[in-house]
Design an enzyme around this catalytic site. Sequence first.
Site, short mmCIF file in Angstrom:
data_model
loop_
_atom_site.label_atom_id
_atom_site.label_comp_id
_atom_site.label_asym_id
_atom_site.label_seq_id
_atom_site.Cartn_x
_atom_site.Cartn_y
_atom_site.Cartn_z
N SER A 23 -1.76 -2.64 45.57
CA SER A 23 -2.97 -2.58 46.39
C SER A 23 -2.65 -3.24 47.74
O SER A 23 -1.61 -3.90 47.87
CB SER A 23 -4.07 -3.38 45.70
OG SER A 23 -5.18 -3.58 46.55
N TYR A 80 -7.30 -10.34 40.45
CA TYR A 80 -6.78 -9.04 40.93
C TYR A 80 -5.58 -9.27 41.86
O TYR A 80 -4.56 -8.59 41.74
CB TYR A 80 -7.91 -8.31 41.64
CG TYR A 80 -7.64 -6.86 41.99
CD1 TYR A 80 -7.63 -5.87 41.02
CD2 TYR A 80 -7.41 -6.47 43.31
CE1 TYR A 80 -7.41 -4.54 41.34
CE2 TYR A 80 -7.20 -5.15 43.65
CZ TYR A 80 -7.20 -4.18 42.67
OH TYR A 80 -6.97 -2.87 43.00
N1 LIG Z 1 -9.97 2.31 44.91
C1 LIG Z 1 -9.34 1.48 45.71
O1 LIG Z 1 -9.80 1.20 46.83
C2 LIG Z 1 -8.02 0.88 45.29
C3 LIG Z 1 -7.33 0.14 46.26
C4 LIG Z 1 -6.12 -0.43 45.90
C5 LIG Z 1 -5.59 -0.24 44.64
N2 LIG Z 1 -6.28 0.49 43.72
C6 LIG Z 1 -5.67 0.67 42.40
O2 LIG Z 1 -5.61 2.04 42.08
C7 LIG Z 1 -5.57 2.20 40.66
C8 LIG Z 1 -6.59 3.25 40.25
O3 LIG Z 1 -7.89 2.77 40.53
P1 LIG Z 1 -9.08 3.69 41.05
O4 LIG Z 1 -9.53 3.14 42.35
O5 LIG Z 1 -8.71 5.11 40.96
O6 LIG Z 1 -10.22 3.28 39.98
P2 LIG Z 1 -11.04 4.14 38.90
O7 LIG Z 1 -11.90 3.12 38.22
O8 LIG Z 1 -11.67 5.31 39.55
O9 LIG Z 1 -9.89 4.64 37.92
C9 LIG Z 1 -9.17 3.75 37.07
C10 LIG Z 1 -8.89 4.46 35.75
O10 LIG Z 1 -8.15 3.56 34.90
C11 LIG Z 1 -8.66 3.71 33.58
N3 LIG Z 1 -8.39 2.51 32.79
C12 LIG Z 1 -8.98 1.31 32.87
N4 LIG Z 1 -8.51 0.49 31.93
C13 LIG Z 1 -7.60 1.19 31.22
C14 LIG Z 1 -6.78 0.89 30.10
N5 LIG Z 1 -6.79 -0.32 29.52
N6 LIG Z 1 -5.95 1.86 29.63
C15 LIG Z 1 -5.94 3.08 30.19
N7 LIG Z 1 -6.71 3.43 31.25
C16 LIG Z 1 -7.53 2.49 31.75
C17 LIG Z 1 -10.16 3.92 33.78
O11 LIG Z 1 -10.75 4.50 32.63
C18 LIG Z 1 -10.17 4.84 34.99
O12 LIG Z 1 -10.15 6.21 34.63
C19 LIG Z 1 -5.84 0.80 40.08
O13 LIG Z 1 -4.63 0.23 39.69
C20 LIG Z 1 -6.44 0.06 41.24
O14 LIG Z 1 -6.23 -1.33 41.14
C21 LIG Z 1 -7.48 1.06 44.02
#
Ligand SMILES: NC(=O)c1ccc[n+]([C@@H]2O[C@H](COP(=O)([O-])OP(=O)(O)OC[C@H]3O[C@@H](n4cnc5c(N)ncnc54)[C@H](O)[C@@H]3O)[C@@H](O)[C@H]2O)c1
Length: 283
Positions: free
Chosen positions: A142, A155
Amino acid sequence: MTEIDGKLAVVTGAASGIGRGTAIALAKRGARLAITDLDRAGLAETAARIEALGAKVTTYLVDVADRDAVYAFAQEIETSHGGADIVVNNAGVAQIARVDELTYDDFEWVMNIDFWGMVYGSKAFLPQLQAKGGGHIVNVSSIFGLIAVPTQAAYNSAKFAIRGFTEALRHEMKGTDIQISCVHPGGIKTNIVRNARFLQSTQATVREDAASGFDKIARTTPERAGETIADGIARNKPRILIGFDAKLVDWLQRLMPVSYGKIMFRRESSVLTGQPESKQQGA
Ligand SMILES: NC(=O)c1ccc[n+]([C@@H]2O[C@H](COP(=O)([O-])OP(=O)(O)OC[C@H]3O[C@@H](n4cnc5c(N)ncnc54)[C@H](O)[C@@H]3O)[C@@H](O)[C@H]2O)c1
Protein backbone atom coordinates in the site's frame (compact mmCIF):
# COMPACT_ATOMS: atom_id res chain seq x y z
CA MET A 1 9.03 -9.28 -19.85
CA THR A 2 6.89 -11.79 -17.96
CA GLU A 3 4.79 -13.86 -20.35
CA ILE A 4 1.12 -13.74 -19.29
CA ASP A 5 -0.59 -15.33 -22.28
CA GLY A 6 -1.37 -19.00 -21.55
CA LYS A 7 0.09 -18.85 -18.04
CA LEU A 8 -1.67 -19.89 -14.83
CA ALA A 9 -2.27 -16.91 -12.57
CA VAL A 10 -3.38 -17.29 -8.93
CA VAL A 11 -5.07 -14.22 -7.44
CA THR A 12 -6.16 -14.08 -3.78
CA GLY A 13 -8.95 -11.81 -2.57
CA ALA A 14 -10.42 -11.87 -6.08
CA ALA A 15 -14.10 -11.53 -5.07
CA SER A 16 -13.86 -7.74 -4.91
CA GLY A 17 -11.86 -4.63 -5.67
CA ILE A 18 -8.24 -4.81 -6.77
CA GLY A 19 -8.15 -8.63 -6.80
CA ARG A 20 -11.13 -8.80 -9.14
CA GLY A 21 -9.66 -6.03 -11.34
CA THR A 22 -6.31 -7.83 -11.52
CA ALA A 23 -7.84 -11.22 -12.31
CA ILE A 24 -9.86 -9.69 -15.15
CA ALA A 25 -6.87 -7.72 -16.50
CA LEU A 26 -4.75 -10.90 -16.53
CA ALA A 27 -7.56 -12.84 -18.23
CA LYS A 28 -7.72 -10.15 -20.94
CA ARG A 29 -4.02 -10.80 -21.56
CA GLY A 30 -4.64 -14.51 -22.06
CA ALA A 31 -3.92 -15.93 -18.58
CA ARG A 32 -5.78 -18.90 -17.11
CA LEU A 33 -7.05 -17.91 -13.69
CA ALA A 34 -7.25 -19.68 -10.32
CA ILE A 35 -9.00 -17.20 -8.05
CA THR A 36 -9.60 -17.39 -4.30
CA ASP A 37 -11.52 -15.59 -1.60
CA LEU A 38 -13.80 -16.24 1.38
CA ASP A 39 -16.71 -14.51 -0.34
CA ARG A 40 -18.38 -17.22 -2.44
CA ALA A 41 -20.86 -14.95 -4.22
CA GLY A 42 -18.26 -12.31 -5.09
CA LEU A 43 -15.91 -14.98 -6.37
CA ALA A 44 -18.65 -16.42 -8.61
CA GLU A 45 -19.31 -12.93 -10.00
CA THR A 46 -15.60 -12.46 -10.83
CA ALA A 47 -15.50 -15.91 -12.44
CA ALA A 48 -18.56 -15.08 -14.58
CA ARG A 49 -16.88 -11.89 -15.82
CA ILE A 50 -13.71 -13.80 -16.69
CA GLU A 51 -15.64 -16.53 -18.50
CA ALA A 52 -17.49 -13.83 -20.46
CA LEU A 53 -14.07 -12.84 -21.83
CA GLY A 54 -13.61 -16.42 -23.05
CA ALA A 55 -10.86 -17.12 -20.50
CA LYS A 56 -10.50 -20.18 -18.26
CA VAL A 57 -11.08 -19.76 -14.53
CA THR A 58 -11.32 -21.98 -11.45
CA THR A 59 -12.54 -20.74 -8.07
CA TYR A 60 -11.37 -21.81 -4.60
CA LEU A 61 -12.62 -20.80 -1.16
CA VAL A 62 -9.38 -20.26 0.77
CA ASP A 63 -8.72 -18.32 3.96
CA VAL A 64 -5.26 -16.81 3.35
CA ALA A 65 -4.71 -16.58 7.12
CA ASP A 66 -4.95 -20.37 7.41
CA ARG A 67 -1.47 -21.71 6.61
CA ASP A 68 -2.57 -25.33 6.12
CA ALA A 69 -5.39 -24.23 3.80
CA VAL A 70 -2.99 -22.15 1.67
CA TYR A 71 -0.54 -25.06 1.37
CA ALA A 72 -3.39 -27.46 0.51
CA PHE A 73 -4.53 -24.98 -2.16
CA ALA A 74 -1.00 -24.78 -3.61
CA GLN A 75 -0.89 -28.59 -3.72
CA GLU A 76 -4.25 -28.62 -5.54
CA ILE A 77 -2.92 -26.12 -8.10
CA GLU A 78 0.13 -28.32 -8.62
CA THR A 79 -1.99 -31.45 -9.07
CA SER A 80 -4.76 -29.97 -11.21
CA HIS A 81 -2.93 -27.32 -13.22
CA GLY A 82 0.75 -28.29 -13.13
CA GLY A 83 1.63 -25.39 -10.81
CA ALA A 84 1.26 -21.62 -10.88
CA ASP A 85 3.24 -19.21 -13.04
CA ILE A 86 2.00 -15.92 -11.59
CA VAL A 87 0.88 -15.48 -7.95
CA VAL A 88 -0.80 -12.28 -6.79
CA ASN A 89 -1.08 -12.13 -2.99
CA ASN A 90 -3.73 -9.46 -2.78
CA ALA A 91 -6.30 -10.41 -0.08
CA GLY A 92 -6.33 -7.85 2.69
CA VAL A 93 -8.30 -6.06 5.38
CA ALA A 94 -7.97 -2.76 7.22
CA GLN A 95 -8.32 -1.78 10.86
CA ILE A 96 -8.88 1.71 12.15
CA ALA A 97 -7.91 2.61 15.72
CA ARG A 98 -5.29 4.60 17.58
CA VAL A 99 -2.55 2.50 19.23
CA ASP A 100 -3.82 3.15 22.77
CA GLU A 101 -7.23 1.78 21.77
CA LEU A 102 -6.10 -1.00 19.42
CA THR A 103 -6.86 -4.50 20.76
CA TYR A 104 -4.45 -7.39 20.23
CA ASP A 105 -7.31 -9.33 18.69
CA ASP A 106 -7.79 -6.71 15.98
CA PHE A 107 -4.03 -6.27 15.48
CA GLU A 108 -3.58 -10.03 14.99
CA TRP A 109 -6.57 -10.16 12.63
CA VAL A 110 -4.85 -7.66 10.31
CA MET A 111 -1.40 -9.26 10.57
CA ASN A 112 -2.74 -12.79 10.03
CA ILE A 113 -4.54 -11.86 6.81
CA ASP A 114 -2.42 -9.06 5.34
CA PHE A 115 1.08 -10.12 6.39
CA TRP A 116 1.00 -13.86 7.11
CA GLY A 117 -1.42 -14.48 4.24
CA MET A 118 1.14 -12.92 1.91
CA VAL A 119 4.00 -14.97 3.46
CA TYR A 120 2.05 -18.25 3.16
CA GLY A 121 1.11 -17.48 -0.45
CA SER A 122 4.71 -16.61 -1.38
CA LYS A 123 6.33 -19.59 0.36
CA ALA A 124 3.72 -22.16 -0.67
CA PHE A 125 4.01 -21.29 -4.38
CA LEU A 126 7.71 -20.40 -4.65
CA PRO A 127 8.80 -24.07 -5.05
CA GLN A 128 6.43 -24.40 -8.05
CA LEU A 129 8.04 -21.38 -9.74
CA GLN A 130 11.51 -22.67 -8.91
CA ALA A 131 10.67 -26.09 -10.38
CA LYS A 132 9.47 -24.40 -13.59
CA GLY A 133 12.54 -22.12 -13.65
CA GLY A 134 10.51 -18.91 -13.80
CA GLY A 135 7.39 -16.99 -12.89
CA HIS A 136 6.25 -13.93 -11.01
CA ILE A 137 5.16 -13.27 -7.41
CA VAL A 138 3.26 -10.04 -6.79
CA ASN A 139 2.58 -8.89 -3.23
CA VAL A 140 0.11 -6.08 -2.58
CA SER A 141 1.33 -3.58 0.00
CA SER A 142 0.00 0.00 0.00
CA ILE A 143 1.09 3.62 0.10
CA PHE A 144 0.75 2.84 3.81
CA GLY A 145 3.79 0.61 3.27
CA LEU A 146 5.69 3.80 2.32
CA ILE A 147 4.37 6.24 4.93
CA ALA A 148 2.74 5.72 8.34
CA VAL A 149 -0.53 7.31 9.36
CA PRO A 150 -2.39 7.83 12.66
CA THR A 151 -5.09 5.17 13.32
CA GLN A 152 -3.29 2.78 10.95
CA ALA A 153 -0.62 1.19 13.17
CA ALA A 154 -1.79 -2.39 12.54
CA TYR A 155 -2.28 -1.86 8.80
CA ASN A 156 1.00 0.10 8.54
CA SER A 157 2.83 -2.72 10.35
CA ALA A 158 1.48 -5.29 7.90
CA LYS A 159 2.08 -3.20 4.79
CA PHE A 160 5.63 -2.13 5.73
CA ALA A 161 6.36 -5.79 6.53
CA ILE A 162 5.01 -6.90 3.15
CA ARG A 163 7.37 -4.46 1.50
CA GLY A 164 10.35 -5.72 3.56
CA PHE A 165 9.60 -9.38 2.87
CA THR A 166 8.99 -8.75 -0.83
CA GLU A 167 12.14 -6.70 -1.37
CA ALA A 168 14.25 -9.33 0.46
CA LEU A 169 12.73 -12.05 -1.73
CA ARG A 170 13.44 -9.97 -4.83
CA HIS A 171 17.14 -9.70 -3.89
CA GLU A 172 17.23 -13.46 -3.27
CA MET A 173 15.73 -14.18 -6.71
CA LYS A 174 18.30 -12.00 -8.51
CA GLY A 175 19.91 -13.95 -11.34
CA THR A 176 16.88 -16.26 -11.70
CA ASP A 177 13.87 -15.93 -13.99
CA ILE A 178 11.56 -15.47 -11.01
CA GLN A 179 10.35 -11.89 -10.86
CA ILE A 180 9.12 -10.25 -7.68
CA SER A 181 6.93 -7.13 -7.53
CA CYS A 182 5.63 -5.09 -4.62
CA VAL A 183 2.46 -3.10 -5.31
CA HIS A 184 1.73 0.21 -3.59
CA PRO A 185 -1.78 1.34 -4.48
CA GLY A 186 -2.97 4.82 -3.57
CA GLY A 187 -6.69 5.27 -2.93
CA ILE A 188 -8.65 2.72 -4.97
CA LYS A 189 -12.45 2.85 -4.92
CA THR A 190 -13.14 -0.56 -3.32
CA ASN A 191 -14.87 -1.99 -0.25
CA ILE A 192 -11.72 -1.87 1.90
CA VAL A 193 -12.93 0.80 4.35
CA ARG A 194 -16.52 -0.48 4.33
CA ASN A 195 -15.16 -3.93 5.34
CA ALA A 196 -12.64 -2.54 7.85
CA ARG A 197 -12.77 -3.19 11.59
CA PHE A 198 -13.38 -0.12 13.70
CA LEU A 199 -13.40 0.08 17.49
CA GLN A 200 -16.36 -1.82 18.88
CA SER A 201 -17.64 1.41 20.43
CA THR A 202 -17.63 3.14 17.05
CA GLN A 203 -21.08 4.20 15.87
CA ALA A 204 -22.37 2.96 12.53
CA THR A 205 -22.51 6.55 11.27
CA VAL A 206 -18.75 6.93 11.79
CA ARG A 207 -18.14 3.82 9.70
CA GLU A 208 -20.43 5.08 6.94
CA ASP A 209 -18.84 8.56 7.05
CA ALA A 210 -15.40 6.99 6.80
CA ALA A 211 -16.46 4.78 3.87
CA SER A 212 -18.13 7.60 1.94
CA GLY A 213 -15.24 9.96 2.73
CA PHE A 214 -12.86 7.32 1.37
CA ASP A 215 -14.99 6.92 -1.77
CA LYS A 216 -14.53 10.66 -2.40
CA ILE A 217 -10.72 10.67 -2.14
CA ALA A 218 -10.10 7.26 -3.74
CA ARG A 219 -9.83 8.31 -7.36
CA THR A 220 -8.62 5.16 -9.10
CA THR A 221 -11.06 2.43 -10.15
CA PRO A 222 -10.30 -1.23 -9.33
CA GLU A 223 -10.34 -1.95 -13.08
CA ARG A 224 -7.58 0.62 -13.68
CA ALA A 225 -5.66 -0.73 -10.67
CA GLY A 226 -5.86 -4.23 -12.16
CA GLU A 227 -4.60 -2.98 -15.53
CA THR A 228 -1.67 -1.21 -13.82
CA ILE A 229 -0.74 -4.40 -11.95
CA ALA A 230 -0.97 -6.51 -15.13
CA ASP A 231 1.21 -3.96 -16.99
CA GLY A 232 3.69 -4.02 -14.10
CA ILE A 233 3.84 -7.82 -14.23
CA ALA A 234 4.38 -7.81 -17.99
CA ARG A 235 7.17 -5.24 -17.64
CA ASN A 236 8.81 -6.90 -14.60
CA LYS A 237 8.46 -3.76 -12.51
CA PRO A 238 9.82 -4.37 -8.99
CA ARG A 239 7.70 -1.54 -7.55
CA ILE A 240 4.22 -0.94 -8.95
CA LEU A 241 2.71 2.38 -7.86
CA ILE A 242 -1.00 2.80 -8.61
CA GLY A 243 -2.49 6.24 -9.08
CA PHE A 244 -1.20 9.79 -8.99
CA ASP A 245 -1.59 9.84 -5.19
CA ALA A 246 0.78 6.87 -4.86
CA LYS A 247 3.38 8.62 -7.04
CA LEU A 248 2.98 11.77 -4.94
CA VAL A 249 3.40 9.87 -1.65
CA ASP A 250 6.45 8.01 -3.01
CA TRP A 251 8.00 11.33 -4.01
CA LEU A 252 7.06 13.06 -0.73
CA GLN A 253 8.51 10.22 1.35
CA ARG A 254 11.84 10.56 -0.49
CA LEU A 255 11.82 14.35 -0.15
CA MET A 256 10.71 14.48 3.51
CA PRO A 257 11.47 11.01 4.91
CA VAL A 258 10.80 12.05 8.52
CA SER A 259 8.58 15.13 8.35
CA TYR A 260 6.14 14.09 5.58
CA GLY A 261 3.40 14.06 8.24
CA LYS A 262 3.35 17.85 8.43
CA ILE A 263 1.83 17.84 4.95
CA MET A 264 0.09 14.49 4.82
CA PHE A 265 -1.93 13.42 7.81
CA ARG A 266 -4.77 15.67 8.72
CA ARG A 267 -6.95 15.03 5.71
CA GLU A 268 -6.11 11.34 5.41
CA SER A 269 -6.78 10.48 9.04
CA SER A 270 -10.01 12.44 9.20
CA VAL A 271 -11.29 10.43 6.28
CA LEU A 272 -10.26 7.15 7.88
CA THR A 273 -11.68 7.88 11.30
CA GLY A 274 -14.68 9.86 10.16
CA GLN A 275 -13.74 12.62 12.58
CA PRO A 276 -13.57 16.28 11.62
CA GLU A 277 -9.99 17.50 11.17
CA SER A 278 -10.21 19.74 14.21
CA LYS A 279 -10.70 16.68 16.45
CA GLN A 280 -7.62 14.90 15.12
CA GLN A 281 -4.62 14.67 17.39
CA GLY A 282 -1.01 13.81 16.70
CA ALA A 283 -0.25 14.17 13.03
N1 LIG B 1 -8.48 0.16 -1.80
C1 LIG B 1 -7.38 0.83 -1.54
O1 LIG B 1 -7.37 2.08 -1.57
C2 LIG B 1 -6.10 0.11 -1.23
C3 LIG B 1 -4.94 0.88 -1.13
C4 LIG B 1 -3.75 0.24 -0.83
C5 LIG B 1 -3.70 -1.14 -0.70
N2 LIG B 1 -4.84 -1.87 -0.81
C6 LIG B 1 -4.72 -3.32 -0.66
O2 LIG B 1 -5.30 -3.96 -1.78
C7 LIG B 1 -5.71 -5.28 -1.42
C8 LIG B 1 -7.13 -5.51 -1.92
O3 LIG B 1 -8.01 -4.65 -1.21
P1 LIG B 1 -9.27 -3.96 -1.89
O4 LIG B 1 -9.10 -2.50 -1.74
O5 LIG B 1 -9.54 -4.53 -3.21
O6 LIG B 1 -10.41 -4.37 -0.80
P2 LIG B 1 -11.75 -5.23 -0.94
O7 LIG B 1 -12.29 -5.27 0.45
O8 LIG B 1 -12.59 -4.70 -2.03
O9 LIG B 1 -11.20 -6.67 -1.36
C9 LIG B 1 -10.45 -7.49 -0.46
C10 LIG B 1 -10.83 -8.95 -0.70
O10 LIG B 1 -10.06 -9.77 0.19
C11 LIG B 1 -10.92 -10.78 0.69
N3 LIG B 1 -10.43 -11.31 1.96
C12 LIG B 1 -10.45 -10.71 3.17
N4 LIG B 1 -9.97 -11.53 4.11
C13 LIG B 1 -9.64 -12.69 3.48
C14 LIG B 1 -9.10 -13.92 3.92
N5 LIG B 1 -8.79 -14.14 5.21
N6 LIG B 1 -8.88 -14.89 2.99
C15 LIG B 1 -9.20 -14.69 1.71
N7 LIG B 1 -9.73 -13.54 1.23
C16 LIG B 1 -9.95 -12.56 2.11
C17 LIG B 1 -12.27 -10.09 0.86
O11 LIG B 1 -13.33 -11.03 0.93
C18 LIG B 1 -12.32 -9.23 -0.39
O12 LIG B 1 -12.93 -9.89 -1.48
C19 LIG B 1 -5.56 -5.36 0.11
O13 LIG B 1 -4.37 -6.03 0.41
C20 LIG B 1 -5.47 -3.91 0.52
O14 LIG B 1 -4.77 -3.75 1.72
C21 LIG B 1 -6.04 -1.28 -1.08
